[in-house]
Scaffold this motif. Structure first.
Motif, short mmCIF file in Angstrom:
data_model
loop_
_atom_site.label_atom_id
_atom_site.label_comp_id
_atom_site.label_asym_id
_atom_site.label_seq_id
_atom_site.Cartn_x
_atom_site.Cartn_y
_atom_site.Cartn_z
N VAL A 11 1.01 -41.81 19.47
CA VAL A 11 1.18 -41.32 18.11
C VAL A 11 -0.19 -41.32 17.43
O VAL A 11 -1.09 -42.07 17.82
N TRP A 12 -0.34 -40.48 16.46
CA TRP A 12 -1.59 -40.41 15.72
C TRP A 12 -1.68 -41.60 14.77
O TRP A 12 -0.70 -42.00 14.16
N ASP A 15 -0.33 -41.01 11.35
CA ASP A 15 1.12 -41.12 11.21
C ASP A 15 1.56 -42.57 11.09
O ASP A 15 2.51 -42.88 10.38
N SER A 19 3.48 -42.64 7.89
CA SER A 19 4.91 -42.56 8.20
C SER A 19 5.33 -43.72 9.09
O SER A 19 5.90 -43.53 10.16
N SER A 22 8.99 -43.94 10.46
CA SER A 22 9.28 -42.95 11.50
C SER A 22 8.68 -43.36 12.84
O SER A 22 9.32 -43.24 13.89
N VAL A 23 7.45 -43.85 12.81
CA VAL A 23 6.80 -44.30 14.04
C VAL A 23 7.55 -45.50 14.63
O VAL A 23 7.80 -45.55 15.84
N THR A 26 10.71 -44.43 16.32
CA THR A 26 10.43 -43.84 17.64
C THR A 26 10.17 -44.92 18.67
O THR A 26 10.68 -44.86 19.80
N VAL A 42 4.26 -32.33 17.78
CA VAL A 42 3.02 -32.29 17.04
C VAL A 42 2.54 -33.69 16.69
O VAL A 42 1.36 -33.99 16.77
N ASP A 43 3.46 -34.58 16.34
CA ASP A 43 3.08 -35.90 15.86
C ASP A 43 3.22 -37.02 16.89
O ASP A 43 2.81 -38.15 16.63
N ALA A 44 3.79 -36.74 18.05
CA ALA A 44 3.97 -37.79 19.05
C ALA A 44 4.12 -37.18 20.44
O ALA A 44 4.49 -36.02 20.59
#
Length: 55
Positions: A11-12, A15, A19, A22-23, A26, A42-44
């Protein structure tokens, strides 16, 4: 890494900072076994470990 039995979740850092919930959701999904298939978004990115059949 996947062929050596490691799953990879990427993950970034932005993020993680923006977020976090959300991370964390996940990460928990991976640990609970709810996310088991390859996922590239896009994000992970999640790449599950290779099973003995895939080696």
């Amino acid at each position: 890494m996947n062929r050596n039995g490691w799953s990879v979740l990427r993950v970034w850092h932005a993020d993680v900072l923006a977020s976090r919930k959300s991370v964390l959701d996940t990460i928990v999904a991976v640990l609970d076994g709810r996310l088991v298939k390859k996922m590239i978004a896009v994000d992970a990115k999640f790449l599950p470990s290779a099973t003995s059949e895939e080696r």
